[in-house]
Enzyme design. Structure first.
Site, PDB file in Angstrom:
ATOM      1  N   HIS A 415      52.623  63.280  49.932  1.00  0.00           N
ATOM      2  CA  HIS A 415      52.918  62.997  48.524  1.00  0.00           C
ATOM      3  C   HIS A 415      53.784  61.751  48.342  1.00  0.00           C
ATOM      4  CE1 HIS A 415      52.491  63.840  44.455  1.00  0.00           C
ATOM      5  NE2 HIS A 415      53.050  65.027  44.346  1.00  0.00           N
ATOM      6  N   ASP A 419      48.972  60.432  45.241  1.00  0.00           N
ATOM      7  CA  ASP A 419      49.314  61.233  44.063  1.00  0.00           C
ATOM      8  C   ASP A 419      48.248  62.305  43.846  1.00  0.00           C
ATOM      9  OD1 ASP A 419      47.154  60.103  42.544  1.00  0.00           O
ATOM     10  OD2 ASP A 419      48.393  58.319  42.256  1.00  0.00           O
TER      11      ASP A 419
END
Ligand code: COA
Length: 444
Positions: A415, A419
């Protein structure tokens, strides 16, 4: 100084009056003056634990702490616990280093207290003495008035307030103070126990039975690599996205062709289709086929789709990769997978097959399960995990229920650099290909 102390005493007396009911008695406990250095001892944390190992300090010499601030993390053979401060003040000595063994009852740190505080040990001694006299005597200038209600659990107003703020019934808290008084530490230990027992089912300990040990099991050959890579991956913030795919057409197609290929010595499972779909989807979202250089904060997008496959072998989990999947047919992928599986069985996968993977898939559905959270194989940035195909009722175009073959897929992405929208977009493309194998075969 004297006036400060008197003010403090007065405030507490008034508080006691406010909360005290007619049938309660009073007694006086001694206090510690501001500026006094008090040893903050490791209190009894229960379960017969006599000593603990210091795992981590949250404070150092000179740090200012408030009540309930974390002091350190300790570990015994039975439990781990975070020790929190009882006082507001400044750390004046730290008595242990990390990995030292600390004994229950010995000081962990010394704290120079900032405000007047009740000294619990002293207070217990005093309370017993005062109880005998059954008098409310305030001759000592900095004594503090505390209520004792004969209908209630014995404790101080501060502890009672702490219990109330945390919705704890004092009667449930095992008391370790003299004459059955509940101490602040008792509440803290009780709260820690509550948080542990809500997440862990504690096995009951039967002390009269001996533990029977089995043989030692050394970590297997391939599992050593798993140890290293999985430890590395702990620092990666994983974003997980799951979906389910109706693979009825794919299952049907494979069933039609697998026997023909078997005659040619090729075992065709569903995996080559999943691998090819991964590559096709990467053509549309190439930024996910990449290596992350953490030091340089740089992503290297790789043109070759070297798809790593988590493989269960007699020597443990190993993750070889099939190189340049973007150029391979389903049959060529199946052949490569067969070769790697055969080598995996005899723990002979060459280094070349293990290095330079760019994107991973793990098919745990061979064993069972629906959803899993796969762990990223650094420096890659995405891994997908597949559950077991299940026969589930679904609607067709005419809204008639039919038995569909449904597989769940879970994607874990780094992450820091991927995204959620990108991961979801990729997953939808992959889903399209496994649900429409003709498009996968045509290269559409
Ligand atoms: N659901 C239902 N059936 C499945 C399936 C799934 N998700 N995946 C495979 N199968 C079927 C196969 O189609 C095959 O059926 P068949 O005998 O009719 O041909 C059978 O199960 C055995 O498949 P297998 O030989 O294992 O091959 P595969 O190509 O499907 O999978 C590996 C290859 C290497 C992925 C697999 O063998 C493996 O090791 N999986 C474990 C991965 C792992 O340990 N992951 C955990 C990481 S923490």
């Amino acid at each position: 100084m004297a006036s400060t102390l008197r003010l403090c005493t007065l405030q507490i007396v008034q508080l006691s009056k406010n909360v005290c009911k007619p049938n309660c008695r009073y007694m006086f406990l001694s206090a510690v003056r501001p500026g006094t250095i008090v040893p903050f001892k490791l209190s009894d944390i229960g379960e017969g634990i006599r000593d603990v190992i210091i795992k981590e300090w949250y404070v150092k010499l000179g740090d200012r702490v408030s009540q309930f601030d974390n002091i350190c993390e300790v570990q015994s053979d039975k439990a781990s616990a975070t020790i929190t401060s009882r006082y507001d003040g400044v750390i004046r000595a730290v008595h242990y280093k990390v990995d030292d063994v600390a004994l229950v009852g010995n000081p962990l740190v010394d704290i120079e207290v900032e405000e007047e505080i009740t000294n619990v040990d002293e207070s217990v001694k005093k309370s017993v003495r005062k109880e005998r006299n059954e008098e409310t005597d305030s001759q000592e200038g900095h004594d503090i008035k505390v209520e004792i209600n004969s209908n209630k659990v014995l404790t101080t107003p501060a502890v009672r307030r702490l219990a109330m703020e945390n919705n704890i019934n004092l009667k449930d808290v095992p008391a370790t103070g003299k004459s059955g008084r509940v101490l602040k530490e008792d509440i803290l230990v009780y709260m820690q126990d509550l948080s542990h027992s809500s997440s862990i089912e504690r096995p009951s300990i039967r002390t009269n039975e001996k533990t029977v040990l089995g043989e030692n099991m050394p970590v297997k050959k391939y599992a050593k690599a798993m140890w290293k890579s999985m430890t590395q991956s702990l620092s990666i913030p994983h974003f997980v996205y799951s979906d389910e795919c109706n693979v009825s057409k794919l299952v049907k197609y494979r069933d039609e062709v697998k026997d023909t290929l078997k005659e040619q010595g090729i075992s065709l499972s569903l995996m080559p289709f999943f691998i090819k779909a991964a590559s096709r989807a990467l053509e549309r979202v190439p930024e996910l086929n990449a290596w992350l250089d953490e030091d340089a904060q740089n992503i290297r997008i790789v043109k070759s789709h070297n798809i790593s496959i988590a493989m269960d072998t007699p020597e443990g989990l190993i993750v070889p990769n099939i190189k340049n999947v973007q150029t391979l047919s389903i049959v060529a992928i199946a052949k490569e997978l067969n070769r790697l599986q055969a080598l995996g069985k005899i723990a002979s996968i060459p280094l070349a097959d293990l290095s330079e993977g760019t994107f991973s898939l793990s098919n745990i559905g061979v064993i069972g399960g629906t959803y899993t959270k796969p762990v990223i194989l650094s420096p890659q940035i995405v891994i997908g995990a597949l559950g077991k195909i299940q026969k589930l009722p679904r609607f067709d175009e005419l809204e008639k229920v039919y038995p569909a073959n449904v597989i769940a897929v879970s994607w874990a992405a780094d992450h820091r650099v991927v995204d959620g929208v990108t991961m979801a977009k990729y997953s939808s493309i992959w889903k399209y290909y496994v649900e429409n194998p003709m498009h996968l075969l045509l290269g559409a």
